[in-house]
Scaffold this active site. Structure first.
Site, PDB file in Angstrom:
ATOM      1  N   GLY A 109      77.312 -70.024 -38.187  1.00 51.23           N
ATOM      2  CA  GLY A 109      78.656 -69.894 -38.138  1.00 51.23           C
ATOM      3  C   GLY A 109      79.285 -68.800 -37.395  1.00 51.23           C
ATOM      4  O   GLY A 109      80.151 -68.773 -36.511  1.00 51.23           O
ATOM      5  N   SER A 110      78.901 -67.448 -38.059  1.00 45.93           N
ATOM      6  CA  SER A 110      79.712 -66.399 -37.638  1.00 45.93           C
ATOM      7  C   SER A 110      79.412 -65.956 -36.079  1.00 45.93           C
ATOM      8  O   SER A 110      80.257 -65.565 -35.606  1.00 45.93           O
ATOM      9  CB  SER A 110      79.229 -65.287 -38.690  1.00 45.93           C
ATOM     10  OG  SER A 110      79.603 -65.348 -39.886  1.00 45.93           O
ATOM     11  N   CYS A 148      88.777 -58.920 -56.511  1.00 44.66           N
ATOM     12  CA  CYS A 148      87.347 -58.283 -57.033  1.00 44.66           C
ATOM     13  C   CYS A 148      86.360 -59.152 -56.278  1.00 44.66           C
ATOM     14  O   CYS A 148      85.146 -58.516 -55.872  1.00 44.66           O
ATOM     15  CB  CYS A 148      87.247 -58.288 -58.508  1.00 44.66           C
ATOM     16  SG  CYS A 148      88.047 -57.150 -59.120  1.00 44.66           S
ATOM     17  N   ASN A 171      88.126 -72.872 -45.358  1.00 49.56           N
ATOM     18  CA  ASN A 171      86.985 -72.899 -46.365  1.00 49.56           C
ATOM     19  C   ASN A 171      87.439 -72.577 -47.658  1.00 49.56           C
ATOM     20  O   ASN A 171      86.860 -72.826 -48.659  1.00 49.56           O
ATOM     21  CB  ASN A 171      86.009 -71.734 -45.846  1.00 49.56           C
ATOM     22  CG  ASN A 171      86.722 -70.583 -45.394  1.00 49.56           C
ATOM     23  OD1 ASN A 171      87.651 -70.661 -44.683  1.00 49.56           O
ATOM     24  ND2 ASN A 171      86.275 -69.483 -45.968  1.00 49.56           N
ATOM     25  N   THR A 209      63.479 -65.565 -29.553  1.00 48.13           N
ATOM     26  CA  THR A 209      62.691 -67.029 -29.757  1.00 48.13           C
ATOM     27  C   THR A 209      63.324 -67.813 -30.759  1.00 48.13           C
ATOM     28  O   THR A 209      64.021 -67.352 -31.814  1.00 48.13           O
ATOM     29  CB  THR A 209      61.205 -66.572 -30.390  1.00 48.13           C
ATOM     30  OG1 THR A 209      60.648 -65.693 -29.481  1.00 48.13           O
ATOM     31  CG2 THR A 209      60.425 -67.910 -30.626  1.00 48.13           C
ATOM     32  N   GLN A 217      83.480 -75.973 -41.592  1.00 49.46           N
ATOM     33  CA  GLN A 217      83.635 -76.762 -42.880  1.00 49.46           C
ATOM     34  C   GLN A 217      83.756 -78.299 -42.450  1.00 49.46           C
ATOM     35  O   GLN A 217      83.800 -79.369 -43.557  1.00 49.46           O
ATOM     36  CB  GLN A 217      84.873 -76.346 -43.726  1.00 49.46           C
ATOM     37  CG  GLN A 217      84.693 -74.821 -44.545  1.00 49.46           C
ATOM     38  CD  GLN A 217      83.978 -75.024 -45.579  1.00 49.46           C
ATOM     39  OE1 GLN A 217      83.777 -76.065 -46.118  1.00 49.46           O
ATOM     40  NE2 GLN A 217      83.369 -73.693 -45.893  1.00 49.46           N
ATOM     41  N   HIS A 261      73.920 -74.442 -43.005  1.00 53.87           N
ATOM     42  CA  HIS A 261      73.914 -74.543 -44.696  1.00 53.87           C
ATOM     43  C   HIS A 261      75.279 -74.897 -45.241  1.00 53.87           C
ATOM     44  O   HIS A 261      75.445 -74.991 -46.348  1.00 53.87           O
ATOM     45  CB  HIS A 261      73.629 -72.858 -45.043  1.00 53.87           C
ATOM     46  CG  HIS A 261      74.703 -71.769 -44.979  1.00 53.87           C
ATOM     47  ND1 HIS A 261      75.467 -71.592 -46.076  1.00 53.87           N
ATOM     48  CD2 HIS A 261      75.369 -71.126 -44.029  1.00 53.87           C
ATOM     49  CE1 HIS A 261      76.315 -70.608 -45.850  1.00 53.87           C
ATOM     50  NE2 HIS A 261      76.233 -70.245 -44.374  1.00 53.87           N
ATOM     51  N   SER A 313      77.677 -74.653 -38.792  1.00 52.11           N
ATOM     52  CA  SER A 313      76.659 -73.915 -39.343  1.00 52.11           C
ATOM     53  C   SER A 313      75.860 -74.809 -40.322  1.00 52.11           C
ATOM     54  O   SER A 313      76.558 -75.615 -41.322  1.00 52.11           O
ATOM     55  CB  SER A 313      77.236 -72.777 -40.166  1.00 52.11           C
ATOM     56  OG  SER A 313      76.567 -72.070 -41.058  1.00 52.11           O
TER      57      SER A 313
HETATM   58  C1  LIG Z   1      80.753 -70.218 -43.916  1.00 46.57           C
HETATM   59  C2  LIG Z   1      81.873 -70.137 -42.796  1.00 46.57           C
HETATM   60  C3  LIG Z   1      81.727 -69.386 -41.732  1.00 46.57           C
HETATM   61  C4  LIG Z   1      80.306 -68.751 -41.421  1.00 46.57           C
HETATM   62  O1  LIG Z   1      79.137 -69.102 -41.315  1.00 46.57           O
HETATM   63  P1  LIG Z   1      77.574 -68.495 -41.693  1.00 46.57           P
HETATM   64  O2  LIG Z   1      76.826 -69.641 -41.103  1.00 46.57           O
HETATM   65  O3  LIG Z   1      77.821 -68.309 -43.123  1.00 46.57           O
HETATM   66  O4  LIG Z   1      77.811 -67.202 -40.660  1.00 46.57           O
HETATM   67  C5  LIG Z   1      82.539 -69.459 -40.744  1.00 46.57           C
HETATM   68  N1  LIG Z   1      83.465 -70.240 -40.792  1.00 46.57           N
HETATM   69  C6  LIG Z   1      83.921 -70.951 -41.966  1.00 46.57           C
HETATM   70  C7  LIG Z   1      85.058 -71.660 -41.962  1.00 46.57           C
HETATM   71  C8  LIG Z   1      82.845 -70.840 -42.852  1.00 46.57           C
HETATM   72  O5  LIG Z   1      83.293 -71.708 -44.056  1.00 46.57           O
END
Ligand SMILES: *Cc1c(COP(=O)(O)O)cnc(C)c1O
Length: 395
Positions: free
Chosen positions: A70-71, A324, A151, A237, A179, A201, A199
């Site tokens: 996602g990033s 923290c 998120n 790749t 999300q 995961h 993303s």
């Molecule tokens: C987790 C998340 C990301 C980042 O995704 P990654 O695959 O971990 O880089 C970006 N935006 C939102 C809203 C997220 O919840």
């Protein structure tokens, strides 16, 4: 016992996703760019995954670029739109203060580079108001980037309405839908989305893989130069097993979406109802327009990290927007954006339920959060001041 209630941070890879990946790791390791049959089989798996994902979000397969997550997709979407803006002499970007840092930090970089930024108010309920977006758009605006679902506090934005406003003013619309994808219906055409990040995961796929949707005609700028992979839009790749695992997980999530959303929302509402019984607490974000599994509370007079550690002792995995845990001195920028003051934001708790959550787990969470909050307040100096009237309650 372990109750995993941190699905907004990451989700368990599904059985089917892992099963789909294994043959590509063991035997099907050919390079999709190779001309021999062995490589071409990997290429076929890659293109099938692209078609499957495109179908779920109603895109054309050619409109998808696979990324490392996602990033990366957020970075590429925003930097590409900025580059198009720069070429057209437009340097104004509209976003919100409660975006993910992958968006905010990219925008900060552009600001240093001469772009101007308008951050829309997300109000106390964590919702963008479409009329405020429309009022903010000017002749100079080249991009609107607003997340589909937050998120931390789980609020779900009126994406279709926001997209329609951008389309009307011919401004590019990007949405960080990390999300939302796999959890809520997404239709890039009907929602007028030009650029979308997702993303794997976050929807039971593997980590380190995601995708960027870029509507046909929206030219992308490469973040990673290299070979001609992904139609020349991302060198390197391809992560074939990861991409196939992602497609498998997304198809599965899409097939179960409506049923899951209904069941998880009911558990979420029960969890909210239970935690509301804790005195001097408040739900963060709109109570209705929120992700099916997201619950986020502030409890006055306690520290979020102590709460997390004690919940961990009782087998509950959760998250907090306190300082923290965010790795900085300031509490969550999301909680500050909805107007929570520092002291209150420090006592926050996010619980994000997954599709295998049960009623028993929810009751266990309610009971234990109640106990732990009461226990922590028992020796909190802040709580003592509040109780003695030396300090004023906010919640
Ligand atoms: C987790 C998340 C990301 C980042 O995704 P990654 O695959 O971990 O880089 C970006 N935006 C939102 C809203 C997220 O919840």
């Amino acid at each position: 016992m372990r109750i995993y209630a941190d699905n907004a941070a990451t989700t368990q890879p599904s059985h089917a996703a892992i099963e789909a990946m294994l043959p590509l790791l063991w035997e099907g390791y050919g390079n999709p760019s190779s001309l021999y049959t062995f490589g071409q089989r990997a290429k076929e798996a890659l293109e099938q995954a692209r078609a499957d994902i495109a179908e779920v979000i109603r895109a054309d397969p050619k409109e998808l670029v696979f990324t490392s997550g996602g990033s990366e997709a957020d970075n590429q979407a925003i930097l590409s739109a900025a580059e198009l803006g720069r070429k057209a002499g437009k340097r104004h970007i509209i976003s919100t203060a409660f975006e993910h840092h992958a968006v905010l930090h990219t925008l900060n970089k552009l600001e240093k580079d001469g772009f101007t930024l308008t951050l829309l108010d997300v109000h106390e309920n964590g919702m963008v108001r479409p009329e405020e977006l429309e009022a903010a758009i000017g002749d100079d605006t080249c991009l609107v980037t607003i997340m589909s679902a937050n998120n931390e506090i789980g609020t779900v934005q009126p994406v279709r309405e926001l997209g329609a406003i951008c389309a009307k003013h011919a401004v590019l619309f990007h949405t960080d839908a990390v999300q939302a994808v796999g959890h809520l219906p997404v239709d890039v055409k009907a929602d007028h989305i030009d650029l979308l990040s997702a993303s794997a995961h976050k929807f039971h796929g593997p980590k380190g893989v995601g995708f960027l949707y870029a509507r046909k005609g929206v030219r992308l700028t490469n973040l990673i130069e290299g070979g001609a992979q992904e139609n020349g839009r991302r060198g390197g790749t391809e992560n074939v097993p990861g991409i196939v695992g992602m497609a498998t997980a997304l198809k599965e999530s899409a097939a179960r979406m409506a049923e899951n959303a209904e069941r998880i929302s009911a558990l979420r509402d029960r969890l909210i109802e239970g935690l509301r019984e804790i005195p001097h607490s408040a739900l963060n974000g709109d109570s209705v327009r929120r992700l099916p599994g997201n619950v986020n509370f502030c409890f006055e007079g306690i520290e979020g990290e102590s709460l997390l550690l004690l919940l961990d002792d009782r087998g509950i995995c959760a998250s907090s927007g306190s300082a923290c845990t965010s790795g900085s001195l300031d509490p969550s920028h999301v909680l500050l954006a909805i107007g929570r003051v520092h002291d209150v934001a420090h006592g926050s708790l996010r619980l994000s339920l997954g599709e295998d959550a049960t009623e028993e787990e929810v009751e266990y969470i309610i009971r234990n959060v109640k106990e732990v909050v009461a226990y922590l307040r028992g020796f909190s100096p802040v709580w003592r001041d509040l109780m003695s009237g030396k300090a004023q309650f906010i919640l």
